[in-house]
Design a protein around this motif. Structure first.
Motif, PDB file in Angstrom:
ATOM      1  N   LEU A 239       0.846  -1.197   0.000  1.00 21.10           N
ATOM      2  CA  LEU A 239       0.000   0.000   0.000  1.00 21.10           C
ATOM      3  C   LEU A 239       0.879   1.244   0.000  1.00 21.10           C
ATOM      4  N   VAL A 240       0.466   2.253  -0.786  1.00 19.03           N
ATOM      5  CA  VAL A 240       1.166   3.534  -0.780  1.00 19.03           C
ATOM      6  C   VAL A 240       0.203   4.697  -0.539  1.00 19.03           C
ATOM      7  N   ASP A 241      -1.084   4.431  -0.497  1.00 21.67           N
ATOM      8  CA  ASP A 241      -2.111   5.458  -0.326  1.00 21.67           C
ATOM      9  C   ASP A 241      -1.990   6.086   1.061  1.00 21.67           C
ATOM     10  N   GLU A 242      -1.755   7.403   1.116  1.00 22.95           N
ATOM     11  CA  GLU A 242      -1.539   8.074   2.398  1.00 22.95           C
ATOM     12  C   GLU A 242      -2.772   8.033   3.298  1.00 22.95           C
ATOM     13  N   GLU A 243      -3.954   7.887   2.719  1.00 27.07           N
ATOM     14  CA  GLU A 243      -5.154   7.732   3.551  1.00 27.07           C
ATOM     15  C   GLU A 243      -5.158   6.391   4.276  1.00 27.07           C
ATOM     16  N   LEU A 244      -4.504   5.380   3.700  1.00 28.68           N
ATOM     17  CA  LEU A 244      -4.626   4.009   4.190  1.00 28.68           C
ATOM     18  C   LEU A 244      -3.390   3.499   4.915  1.00 28.68           C
ATOM     19  N   THR A 245      -2.222   4.040   4.578  1.00 29.88           N
ATOM     20  CA  THR A 245      -1.000   3.491   5.183  1.00 29.88           C
ATOM     21  C   THR A 245      -0.808   3.832   6.650  1.00 29.88           C
ATOM     22  N   PRO A 246      -1.310   4.957   7.177  1.00 29.24           N
ATOM     23  CA  PRO A 246      -1.140   5.177   8.610  1.00 29.24           C
ATOM     24  C   PRO A 246      -1.873   4.110   9.430  1.00 29.24           C
ATOM     25  N   ASN A 247      -1.155   3.443  10.271  1.00 33.85           N
ATOM     26  CA  ASN A 247      -1.757   2.542  11.261  1.00 33.85           C
ATOM     27  C   ASN A 247      -2.560   1.400  10.637  1.00 33.85           C
ATOM     28  N   PHE A 248      -2.151   0.933   9.457  1.00 33.91           N
ATOM     29  CA  PHE A 248      -2.836  -0.180   8.797  1.00 33.91           C
ATOM     30  C   PHE A 248      -2.741  -1.428   9.683  1.00 33.91           C
ATOM     31  N   THR A 249      -3.897  -1.991  10.061  1.00 34.34           N
ATOM     32  CA  THR A 249      -3.922  -3.132  10.984  1.00 34.34           C
ATOM     33  C   THR A 249      -4.927  -4.165  10.477  1.00 34.34           C
ATOM     34  N   PRO A 250      -4.442  -5.251   9.857  1.00 32.68           N
ATOM     35  CA  PRO A 250      -5.331  -6.254   9.263  1.00 32.68           C
ATOM     36  C   PRO A 250      -5.637  -7.411  10.221  1.00 32.68           C
ATOM     37  N   PHE A 251      -6.617  -8.230   9.833  1.00 33.82           N
ATOM     38  CA  PHE A 251      -6.914  -9.465  10.560  1.00 33.82           C
ATOM     39  C   PHE A 251      -7.536 -10.472   9.598  1.00 33.82           C
ATOM     40  N   LEU A 252      -7.455 -11.729   9.975  1.00 34.35           N
ATOM     41  CA  LEU A 252      -8.099 -12.821   9.234  1.00 34.35           C
ATOM     42  C   LEU A 252      -9.519 -12.942   9.757  1.00 34.35           C
ATOM     43  N   ASP A 253     -10.496 -12.717   8.904  1.00 32.66           N
ATOM     44  CA  ASP A 253     -11.896 -12.665   9.342  1.00 32.66           C
ATOM     45  C   ASP A 253     -12.446 -14.073   9.549  1.00 32.66           C
ATOM     46  N   THR A 254     -12.775 -14.408  10.792  1.00 30.81           N
ATOM     47  CA  THR A 254     -13.332 -15.723  11.122  1.00 30.81           C
ATOM     48  C   THR A 254     -14.850 -15.720  11.183  1.00 30.81           C
ATOM     49  N   ASN A 255     -15.470 -14.623  10.774  1.00 34.31           N
ATOM     50  CA  ASN A 255     -16.927 -14.574  10.698  1.00 34.31           C
ATOM     51  C   ASN A 255     -17.398 -15.637   9.698  1.00 34.31           C
ATOM     52  N   PRO A 256     -18.230 -16.599  10.119  1.00 37.66           N
ATOM     53  CA  PRO A 256     -18.662 -17.654   9.195  1.00 37.66           C
ATOM     54  C   PRO A 256     -19.415 -17.127   7.986  1.00 37.66           C
ATOM     55  N   ASN A 257     -19.922 -15.902   8.053  1.00 38.03           N
ATOM     56  CA  ASN A 257     -20.659 -15.321   6.934  1.00 38.03           C
ATOM     57  C   ASN A 257     -19.800 -14.392   6.076  1.00 38.03           C
ATOM     58  N   ALA A 258     -18.514 -14.338   6.361  1.00 38.20           N
ATOM     59  CA  ALA A 258     -17.640 -13.456   5.590  1.00 38.20           C
ATOM     60  C   ALA A 258     -17.528 -13.941   4.146  1.00 38.20           C
ATOM     61  N   LYS A 259     -17.496 -13.013   3.217  1.00 33.57           N
ATOM     62  CA  LYS A 259     -17.348 -13.351   1.809  1.00 33.57           C
ATOM     63  C   LYS A 259     -15.913 -13.800   1.530  1.00 33.57           C
ATOM     64  N   ALA A 260     -15.760 -14.687   0.545  1.00 30.75           N
ATOM     65  CA  ALA A 260     -14.432 -15.194   0.196  1.00 30.75           C
ATOM     66  C   ALA A 260     -13.505 -14.062  -0.228  1.00 30.75           C
ATOM     67  N   GLU A 261     -14.044 -13.080  -0.951  1.00 35.59           N
ATOM     68  CA  GLU A 261     -13.215 -11.965  -1.402  1.00 35.59           C
ATOM     69  C   GLU A 261     -12.886 -10.996  -0.267  1.00 35.59           C
ATOM     70  N   GLU A 262     -13.466 -11.218   0.905  1.00 33.71           N
ATOM     71  CA  GLU A 262     -13.167 -10.399   2.088  1.00 33.71           C
ATOM     72  C   GLU A 262     -12.631 -11.273   3.221  1.00 33.71           C
ATOM     73  N   LYS A 263     -11.840 -12.277   2.833  1.00 27.59           N
ATOM     74  CA  LYS A 263     -11.247 -13.184   3.818  1.00 27.59           C
ATOM     75  C   LYS A 263     -10.406 -12.419   4.838  1.00 27.59           C
ATOM     76  N   PHE A 264      -9.713 -11.382   4.370  1.00 23.81           N
ATOM     77  CA  PHE A 264      -8.937 -10.507   5.243  1.00 23.81           C
ATOM     78  C   PHE A 264      -9.628  -9.149   5.299  1.00 23.81           C
ATOM     79  N   LYS A 265      -9.606  -8.537   6.463  1.00 22.94           N
ATOM     80  CA  LYS A 265     -10.126  -7.185   6.616  1.00 22.94           C
ATOM     81  C   LYS A 265      -9.106  -6.360   7.387  1.00 22.94           C
TER      82      LYS A 265
END
Length: 473
Positions: free
Chosen positions: A132-158
């Motif tokens: 990522l290089v977008d200045e709106e998004l790079t500060p404090n970027f903190t991801p996780f693996l979504d274990t919500n059983p209803n999460a979409k495959a294309e949103e496996k990570f949030k």
């Protein structure tokens, strides 16, 4: 009441039978001795925090787009791949609006490499590990693996990313490398938001949680907000710390422990803004930026079990700064988000060290599985009695260690503290050794099923021994 009803109560009332009784419902959850949640009485025994073992450098932050101000690391273990995300800077001056998000991988959590991803051009080349290089998004970027059983495959990570000026944006990814905004406008705009803002799906609360930076009486602190869709978040509520004194909580790193997700473990960084260890001359000789040696920090351990309360049973440092002045500058010793399993018997914790120095790196520490803390007693022996609880299962398992001279006995009592025939100390087989998983025997049997679904207490006798966790199964 049938067993089906007990399991329903676990999801509706995960901590107690509200409206029925005050008995804690454990179900078959693993419980750790990281706080006094279950403890009614200690006599000669105590809760002991265990210091992780320094295993050395995981990887250096030595690329031109990483550097001495790289920090805010997140570690995710995903189906045999360990993923590291962290902030980089294109140049060596912090705050120059060229923050980046970098990525590293490992197959075992021990040996790491930085792949050439070919996503963004940096200094005339796409041979880099920048995602990522977008200045709106790079500060404090903190991801996780979504274990919500209803999460979409294309949103496996949030992820949540941003800062106070922009608010936090919600992002998603199918592969953990290519990220897009879930919506154009920020989803959260309250709080200070100027460090890692940690989010995850809670299996016990059945919603998304975020723990973000706020202030309390002039101290850096933590607030919590919840969401059912990761887009609309309720108004944040300040976290409390019981009787613990206020300290500057710079990062809190709150996340569900992977072997006991009802326990949110926080291995974070506390900041001592007025404790200068280095002299001006020492800092100059070491080449440390003038803004980053007039304070110090270390790692702490605390827990939460839902709601807006933290439990800080241990006020002592969890990971002390190491030997050498390089460990005593501002904003070093910041733990990465998430503890991950790196062998059948071991977990790893990662810590950013040598901040604001040319030797900046991520360091790995190891600890026994479940071994953050233990119920312990010395050679003279000790005892512990729990509060009343209700379990589901047929046997009781311990993760424990004793000396050759030590031993453990377990007794099951009724809710009034009376011995239950068949489960007394006298009928318990002595527990001696060092095992991650050992069933408890009474009268040559592990069967406790006749007590399943009823309120009991547990009394543990220890001599030169430690118990790290237990569960009924």
């Amino acid at each position: 009441m049938t067993k089906v009803n007990w399991f329903l109560l676990l999801f509706i009332f995960p901590l107690s039978f509200q409206g029925f009784s005050q008995h804690t419902f454990l179900g078959s959850n693993r419980e750790l001795f990281v706080d006094d949640f279950l403890i009614d009485r200690l006599d000669g025994a105590s809760l002991k925090m265990h210091v992780p073992i320094d295993e050395g450098v995981a990887f250096y932050l030595d690329k031109p787009w990483e550097g001495k101000f790289s920090t805010y690391t997140t570690i995710i273990h995903d189906q045999g791949i360990f993923r590291a995300y962290y902030r980089g800077l294109l140049d060596v001056v912090e705050g120059n609006n060229q923050r980046l998000t970098c990525y590293a991988e490992s197959k075992d959590g021990i040996d790491w490499y930085k792949p050439n991803l070919g996503i963004h051009e940096i200094k005339g080349s796409k041979d880099n590990n920048v995602i990522l290089v977008d200045e709106e998004l790079t500060p404090n970027f903190t991801p996780f693996l979504d274990t919500n059983p209803n999460a979409k495959a294309e949103e496996k990570f949030k992820a949540l990313a941003g800062k106070q000026a922009t608010g936090l944006f919600a992002l998603s990814s199918a592969d953990g490398i290519h990220w897009v905004k879930i919506q154009d406008k920020p989803v959260l705009q309250e709080g200070n938001l100027d460090s890692q803002n940690v989010s995850f799906w809670s299996t016990t609360e059945n919603k998304y949680l975020v723990f973000f930076r706020s202030t309390d009486s002039g101290f850096r602190s933590v607030s919590r907000s919840t969401s059912t869709d990761f887009k609309s978040w309720d108004k944040g509520i300040a976290m409390t710390f019981g009787s613990a004194p206020l300290e500057h909580i710079y990062t809190q790193q709150t996340s569900p422990y992977f072997r006991a997700p009802q326990i949110y473990l926080a291995v974070g960084a506390r900041f001592m803004p007025d404790k200068q260890v280095l002299t001006d001359g020492q800092a100059t000789e070491m080449g440390i930026d003038p803004n980053y040696y007039k304070a110090c920090s270390d790692a702490f351990l605390m827990t939460s079990r839902g709601g807006n309360q933290y439990r800080r049973y241990f006020m002592e440092s969890y990971i002390r700064p190491g030997i050498g002045l390089n460990n005593w500058v501002s904003r070093t010793n910041y733990p990465a988000l998430n503890v991950v399993q790196t062998s059948p018997y071991e977990m790893s914790i990662y810590v950013n060290q040598d901040y604001a120095q040319s030797t900046a790196h991520l360091r790995r520490y190891s600890i026994r599985l479940d071994g953050f803390a233990s119920l312990s007693a010395g050679f003279a022996g000790g005892e512990m009695i729990t509060k009343p609880f209700v379990f589901e299962g047929n046997a009781l398992e311990l993760n424990y260690s004793t000396s050759a001279a030590g031993e453990i006995y377990v007794e099951l009592l009724d809710e009034d503290g009376n011995k239950i025939p068949g489960f007394s100390k006298e009928e318990c087989q002595p527990i001696i050794g060092n095992e991650l998983s050992r069933p408890v025997y009474w009268n040559n049997s592990t069967n406790v099923s006749r007590l399943s679904g009823t309120a009991v207490r547990m009394k543990i006798y220890l001599k030169d021994a430690a118990i790290y966790s237990f569960r009924f199964y």
